[in-house]
Design an enzyme around this catalytic site. Structure first.
Site: not given
Length: 406
Positions: A111, A351
């Site tokens: 990320d 998530d």
């Protein structure tokens, strides 16, 4: 050399060197490569090592170092238990786990996050307020969430042969994920995600390059079966190649395992999964695309949920951000009420919810309880910075209890 002694020698070598190859161990012990592969697979199933291309890497280095620094006979006794399928890692985790076991097959991405005051317009260059590079991917985040939520978690993913593969290995080794298989691609780099996080409201924009995540082979899917057989729930998303994910889902169904699909990022192929899964967890956008109904409020969500259920899935759970979630199960609707939160970063909210849902269901709780507890879990996750940052279970339990009493 006895089997247990050879495996003990492999562990001791890995403690000293971090990794080792099939060819090296075959030559060292004078046995076939197939025998060594069998040794490494057995050690991997028990959590001692992680298989990688051509060999293995030590798993949970600190734990094994503690064992090896004492009496080697203690480790030898542990290795003898491998043949009886004992749960070695649960005995030495040092923390109480739920009874449930979750297998997560999904992505690992790097990320690259930029904090911005607002999202840039087309063609605009905008000065960021800060940036970071760290581990992510829906699969990784959901496995982390399930583990933090108390389940025993086995995670399977695939990375490239680049500088980020070491980040993946180190992150997973140091995480609370109990065991994992990390495959490597010869042709694609480790997956990546470019993320903008607005400081106004914590909302995000994400562009993903899947990379190695979409190169999972049939043989690698077969390698997941030992962990899948021991699991209560399989949790998957859509950041890996469709064929591998679909194959694993169908195998889980044949084994009688409960399957949860988080249909993100959305693909029209998600509809093909529905007859083979137990629970689907779309957000409002994904539910709109799956059903053809624009989800804007609770009533439109109910209409969309019925359309999705008609495609073959038993249970539909639509996450709706600050509006909570809508559960359709046994032809009954349930509104999962939202929990108050001071939002910092919503990147990993879905998530967090999915991982916590899988963990709680695997422990034997019913759907309504599990969805509400997962909502509490996600409400704390959005107060933390970073998609992979997941809350402490004690904080979640306290918030959940207070919410139920209020």
């Amino acid at each position: 050399m006895y089997l247990e002694e050879r495996r003990l020698a492999i562990i001791q070598h890995l403690i000293e060197n971090d990794n080792g190859s099939v060819a090296y161990y075959s030559a060292r012990f004078g046995v076939s490569k197939e025998t060594i592969r069998h040794d490494l697979n057995a050690l991997a199933e028990s959590g001692f090592v992680r298989r990688c291309h051509g060999g293995a890497i030590l798993s949970k280095r600190n734990l094994l170092s503690e064992l090896s620094s004492g009496n080697s006979n203690e480790l030898l006794e542990l290795l003898k238990k491998i043949n009886s399928d004992s749960e070695i890692f649960n005995d030495y985790r040092g923390q109480k786990k739920m009874s449930g076991r979750v297998c997560v097959f999904g992505s690992f991405n790097v990320d690259i996050v930029a904090k911005v005051s607002r999202f840039p317009r087309g063609g605009e260059s905008l000065m960021a307020l800060g940036s970071s590079v760290g581990p992510g991917g829906k699969g990784t985040n959901q496995a982390t969430a399930a583990s933090k939520a108390g389940a025993y978690v086995h995670f399977v993913s695939k990375v490239g042969k680049d500088q980020f593969s070491r980040m993946a290995s180190e992150h997973l080794t140091l995480s609370e994920i109990d065991s994992f298989n990390l495959y490597q691609s010869d042709t694609e780099p480790t997956g990546s995600a470019i993320i903008y996080v607005s400081q106004d409201d914590g909302e995000n924009m994400i562009a993903i390059y899947s990379g190695a995540n979409i190169t999972v082979t049939d043989a690698e899917v077969q390698g997941i079966f030992p962990a899948l057989k021991k699991s209560d729930i399989l949790l998957v998303q859509l950041e890996n190649n469709f064929e591998a994910t679909f194959s694993l889902v169908k195998s889980a169904r044949e084994l009688g395992k409960k399957v949860i699909l988080n249909p993100a990022p959305y693909s029209p192929k998600a509809k093909e999964f529905l007859p083979f899964i137990d629970i689907i967890t779309p957000n409002e956008t994904e539910a709109s695309l799956l059903s053809g109904i624009a989800v804007t409020d609770m009533e439109s969500a109910k209409t969309a949920a019925k359309e999705i259920q008609a495609l073959g899935v038993t249970t539909v759970l639509i996450t709706m951000g600050s509006k909570g979630a809508l559960l359709l199960n046994d032809n009954k609707f349930h509104h999962i009420k939202p929990y108050p939160a001071v939002v910092v970063d919503t990147t990993g909210a879905g998530d967090a919810f999915n991982g916590a849902l899988a963990a709680t269901l695997a422990s034997g709780r019913d759907l309504i309880y599990s969805a509400s507890w997962a909502s509490a879990f996600a409400s704390i996750a959005v107060e933390l910075e970073g998609a992979s940052s997941m809350p402490d279970i004690n904080l979640v339990n306290a918030k959940f209890t207070d919410h139920q009493l209020s």
